[in-house]
Every structure is written in C-alpha cells, then in structure tokens.
Design an enzyme around this catalytic site. Structure first.
Site, mmCIF file in Angstrom:
data_model
loop_
_atom_site.group_PDB
_atom_site.id
_atom_site.type_symbol
_atom_site.label_atom_id
_atom_site.label_comp_id
_atom_site.label_asym_id
_atom_site.label_seq_id
_atom_site.Cartn_x
_atom_site.Cartn_y
_atom_site.Cartn_z
ATOM 1 C CE1 TYR A 128 -0.264 10.240 4.421
ATOM 2 C CE2 TYR A 128 1.948 9.958 3.544
ATOM 3 C CZ TYR A 128 0.736 9.421 3.938
ATOM 4 O OH TYR A 128 0.522 8.063 3.826
ATOM 5 C CD GLU A 174 -2.503 -1.317 2.666
ATOM 6 O OE1 GLU A 174 -3.541 -1.985 2.722
ATOM 7 O OE2 GLU A 174 -1.987 -0.785 3.678
ATOM 8 N N PRO A 175 1.613 1.505 -1.052
ATOM 9 C CG PRO A 175 2.582 1.616 -3.184
ATOM 10 C CD PRO A 175 1.734 0.737 -2.302
ATOM 11 C CB CYS A 215 -0.766 34.162 14.297
ATOM 12 S SG CYS A 215 -1.397 35.388 13.181
HETATM 13 N N1 LLP Z 1 -1.187 1.554 4.674
HETATM 14 C C1 LLP Z 1 -1.573 1.896 5.900
HETATM 15 C C2 LLP Z 1 -2.383 0.973 6.683
HETATM 16 C C3 LLP Z 1 -1.220 3.154 6.430
HETATM 17 O O1 LLP Z 1 -1.606 3.488 7.650
HETATM 18 C C4 LLP Z 1 -0.441 4.041 5.651
HETATM 19 C C5 LLP Z 1 -0.045 5.353 6.172
HETATM 20 C C6 LLP Z 1 -0.057 3.638 4.363
HETATM 21 C C7 LLP Z 1 -0.437 2.381 3.913
HETATM 22 C C8 LLP Z 1 0.734 4.518 3.447
HETATM 23 O O2 LLP Z 1 1.974 4.853 3.939
HETATM 24 P P1 LLP Z 1 3.030 5.614 2.994
HETATM 25 O O3 LLP Z 1 3.447 4.643 1.926
HETATM 26 O O4 LLP Z 1 2.334 6.790 2.403
HETATM 27 O O5 LLP Z 1 4.115 5.997 3.899
HETATM 28 N N2 LLP Z 1 1.141 11.966 7.801
HETATM 29 C C9 LLP Z 1 2.384 11.232 7.892
HETATM 30 C C10 LLP Z 1 2.246 9.825 7.358
HETATM 31 C C11 LLP Z 1 1.163 9.044 8.053
HETATM 32 C C12 LLP Z 1 0.976 7.718 7.378
HETATM 33 C C13 LLP Z 1 -0.243 7.048 7.861
HETATM 34 N N3 LLP Z 1 -0.455 5.769 7.279
HETATM 35 C C14 LLP Z 1 3.477 11.992 7.128
HETATM 36 O O6 LLP Z 1 3.201 13.054 6.626
HETATM 37 O O7 LLP Z 1 4.613 11.544 7.080
#
Ligand code: LLP
Length: 463
Positions: free
Chosen positions: A421, A320-321, A391
């Site tokens: 994000y 799940e990227p 602010c």
């Molecule tokens: N699968 C699940 C179950 C997840 O919880 C997430 C991310 C992903 C896949 C995707 O992860 P990625 O490949 O995008 O790293 N807001 C934070 C990241 C939170 C990720 C939450 N879950 C940031 O800005 O770094």
C-alpha cells in the site's frame, strides 16, 4: 542515552505519542529483523545491503526515492503461506497491496492464486501469464466492462458485493453463454480492532451484504435461482492490519452459521469459504505479527470445529493476504535533503519523497521506523520527524523516530515495511514522479516498475 540527556531536552516526552517507545533504541545502527526484509544486513563498512547489493550502489544506479524489494524474501513469504495452508486450501495474494508483472510471475512460480479488484489489476495479472482460473475478482462497484472482461477471460470466481451485482453478473454471464463461479461477500458484524478506514466487517459501510436482517440469506436465495451463476461459497473480509485472531473466529462462526442455514433451506452444502486477508505485519519493533503456520492452524481449527458442530462437511478454505506477504519485503530509500532542528521540539528531516510515495502516515496515522543506511554512526540519538517535499504540513513519512545527531544532507535513510500500500497508493501530488520499484536478488538488481518521468506526466496532459 537517557531521554533527559537528549539534545532537545526533556520536552521530548510530551511530543511522543502514546504507546510509542519514549527512549531511543540502544543501538541506532541495529536493523531489527522484525521490520526489515530477510536479506537486509550491514556490510563490514557499515553500508546496508539488500539481496547482496549495497544501498549506496542502488541509489547511484536507480536514484532516490526508490522502493527496493527483496525478491527472495517475497518468494519465501509467499511459499510460507502456501505451505502453511496446504493442498486443501487456497491462498490468493491480494494484488491491491502491490502488483506488477514480475510479482505476478513470482506468485505463479510459488503456486499462489491472485485476488484482483479492478480491470487494471486483472489486465496486469493476465498479461503476466496468471491463469484466469486462479484469479478472483473483487470490488463493490465493478463496471459492466470489467465484469464482461473477467467472464470472457474465465476468471475462477467473481465475488459478488451487492444485490444489483448478483443480477448484473448473472445477466452478463448468460449473454456470453457462460455460467460464472461466484462467491457472495457478506458482512458479519465484527468490529475489527484496526483503523476505522480499513475495518470492513461492521455493518455501516460500503462492502458486502449484511448477514443481519436476513439480507445475506436473501442474496443466496437469488443467486441460487439464476442460471448464469454457480454459487460456490461465502466470502468475509473483516479488515486490515489485524493481530488478534478473535475477529476471524467470530467471522468463521457466522459464515459457517450461514452455510448451515443454506443447507437447511436449500439442501445445498456450499463447498468453499473465503476468510479474506488482513493479517498484520510489524511496522515497528513493537508489533508482533503471527506466522502463517499459526494463522493457518487457527483458521483450520476454527472452521473444522464450527462445521463439526453444525454437521457440515468442512468447506475448502481460502485466504487473501496482501500486506503480510509483500509488506515486509520492501523498504523505501530516500536521500536526506534538509535538516531543521526546532528547539525543544524535534528535528525535521526532509527527504526527496513524501506523501506521494507513502500516504499511509497521513491517511491512517500509521507508524513507521527509519534508519541511516549509507553508513553507521556513533553519534547521540536525536528525535526526528521524517517529512517529504510536498506543499502540505501533513506530509509526514515517519512521525516520531530517532536518527543519529550527526545526520547530514546527502545521507541515505530508509523506511522499512513499505512493500504494501505504498507504491500501489502512490500519487502524482505536486506533479511528483512516482518512484521505481527495484527487485534485488543474489547480487543482481533490476527495475520491475520504472520511475515516472516528466514526459509521462506531459503525455497525459493533452489540453
Ligand atoms: N481481501 C479483500 C477483499 C480486501 O479488501 C483486502 C484489502 C485484502 C484481501 C487484503 O488485505 P491485507 O491482507 O493486505 O490487509 N490501504 C490500506 C489497506 C486497505 C485494504 C483494502 N483491502 C492500508 O494501507 O493499510
């Protein structure tokens, strides 16, 4: 130019964080392809373009701040993941990184599936034509309404995150006369090397059911007994912005160990495992992310090896990227408003956005880079902190970077690798209007998410 010759003097060494390059890059006009979307280039007149359109034109037409997304790059990255994992695996793009209807259509075209984690993401996906059976529904506290909507729509899988949810989903499915395909999300006890807030496989946190103490095995026992559920696999997501594959290796080992225990106890070989997302991207030139084909090869090898030694059929793998697909494909375009040199410290460059369009620096201490994009400059590098207009003194977009010393109000600067994000975590703090997302491809630009207006704000304010 050496650091000591820097306009603000040698004290710069004291204010640069550990691990940050202490010297400015050799050429401030250079755009490192590691952090910029693939069609980004400087035209002969020095202006940066994306998808064949100059940023000065984009700023004129769509205003600033704006997120500019390189559609060709997005499609290429999505396709690279799809191809790398091949026909006997599935790639679910994690919609939380950034989701819009255009993105859903691109994913659909490129043969990817979609992971959603709220009713809002599910509605967006369905309304853009993603077939429900290619959607996985996540979340640690899905509401009854969300579960019902997902089951009625026919989502391909719901990822169960707690004991209550096992019963809840089974009950709702049964009352709708359906049998829902589900996976159980477990925490495998891995400490992923990433920021604490985005690590998700150690036991002391809200996601998943711990493998430790036999809890995951008990969850499987219960799920297998319920008529409303068809248990198809086990899910593990260890965290985000991870470069090191060893965490995935341990996770795969433990997930396969559970599959083996399930086979031994129930005589059932679950057909699927999902190893989540979390692969890191380059935010600055110091980051060295892995390519999708390397990741696919490593994961396939780990799972195959583990299954062989457990004498299990190799399950279908899914991943799940989110960030790794959309992150590098976009940048945020800002106009410089004010420039404030602080003697012996650094220069504060204020832009027309800030923590409302990129909360990651304030929240995770994230590092970004920045470039002057409306022209080139041969001026000396100056150490800057790019800040927003909110602010709050923590309203920092880029903590430490170099920009040319002749930077002036009205210049356009851009922060790369903001596709993931940033828009999805954008806020209305200080009643800021969230920026548009503009997709650019082959010389054409189109708004895929429009800029918020003051009318939008007032429409919600019904008091
Ligand atoms: N699968 C699940 C179950 C997840 O919880 C997430 C991310 C992903 C896949 C995707 O992860 P990625 O490949 O995008 O790293 N807001 C934070 C990241 C939170 C990720 C939450 N879950 C940031 O800005 O770094």
């Amino acid at each position: 130019m050496s650091r000591s010759a820097h306009p603000a003097g040698p004290r710069h060494a004291d204010v640069l964080p550990e691990g940050h390059p202490s010297a400015p890059p050799a050429d401030l006009n250079h755009l490192d392809p590691k952090v910029w979307a693939s069609t980004v280039t400087r035209t002969a007149d020095g202006v940066v373009s994306v998808g064949g359109v100059e940023v000065t034109k984009l700023a004129e037409e769509f205003g600033t701040p704006a997120y500019l997304i390189d559609e060709a790059d997005f499609r290429e990255r999505a396709r690279a993941w799809r191809t790398a994992f091949g026909a006997d695996a599935d790639v679910f793009y994690a919609g939380k990184a950034f989701l819009s209807r255009a993105v859903v259509r691109w994913l659909h075209d490129e043969g990817l599936n979609l992971d959603v984690c709220s009713g809002g993401e599910l509605t967006t996906a369905l309304s853009a034509g993603m077939p429900a059976d290619r959607i996985a529904f996540h979340g640690n506290n899905k509401s009854v309404d969300e579960i019902e909507t997902a089951i009625r729509a026919g989502v391909g899988r719901i990822v169960l995150d707690s004991f209550q949810e096992i019963v809840r989903v089974a009950h709702i499915a049964q009352s709708l006369g359906k049998r829902q395909r589900v996976q159980i999300r477990i925490t495998v006890g891995v400490e992923a090397h990433t920021h604490e807030f985005i690590a998700t496989a150690h036991e002391d946190q809200k996601f998943g059911i711990p493998l430790a103490g036999g809890q995951a095995a008990e969850a499987v026992r219960r799920a297998l007994q319920l008529d409303g559920l068809e248990l198809i696999g086990i899910h593990s997501h260890i965290g985000s912005q991870i470069f090191d594959m060893s965490g995935f290796e341990v996770a795969a080992h433990r997930v396969v160990g559970l599959l083996k225990d399930i086979r031994d106890e129930h005589g059932v070989e679950l057909p699927e495992i999902d190893l989540g997302g979390g692969l890191g991207i380059a935010y600055t030139s110091d980051d060295d992310p892995r390519e999708p084909h390397e990741i696919a090869k490593a994961l396939h090898e780990i799972v195959t090896r583990e299954c062989e030694s457990a004498k299990l059929r190799t399950p279908r793998i899914s991943v799940e990227p989110g960030r790794a697909i959309v992150g590098p494909t976009a940048f945020t375009l800002y106009e410089v408003g004010t420039i404030k040199p602080l003697d012996g410290l650094r220069t504060y460059v204020s832009v027309d956005g800030g923590m409302s369009d990129n909360i990651r620096t304030a929240l995770y201490d994230a590092e970004y880079s920045v470039a002057l994009v409306s022209r080139t400059s041969e001026a000396a590098p100056m150490l800057v902190r790019v800040v927003g207009k909110h602010c709050e003194s923590g309203d920092i977009v880029v903590k430490d970077a170099f920009l040319p010393a002749d930077l002036a109000p009205g210049d356009l600067i851009a922060v790369p690798a903001t596709g993931a994000y940033c828009r999805s975590m954008a806020s209305n703090y200080n009643h800021a209007l969230r920026p548009p997302v503009v997709a650019v491809r082959e010389g054409e630009a189109r708004v895929i998410v429009r800029r918020e207006t003051e009318e939008d704000l007032l429409r919600l304010d019904v008091g």
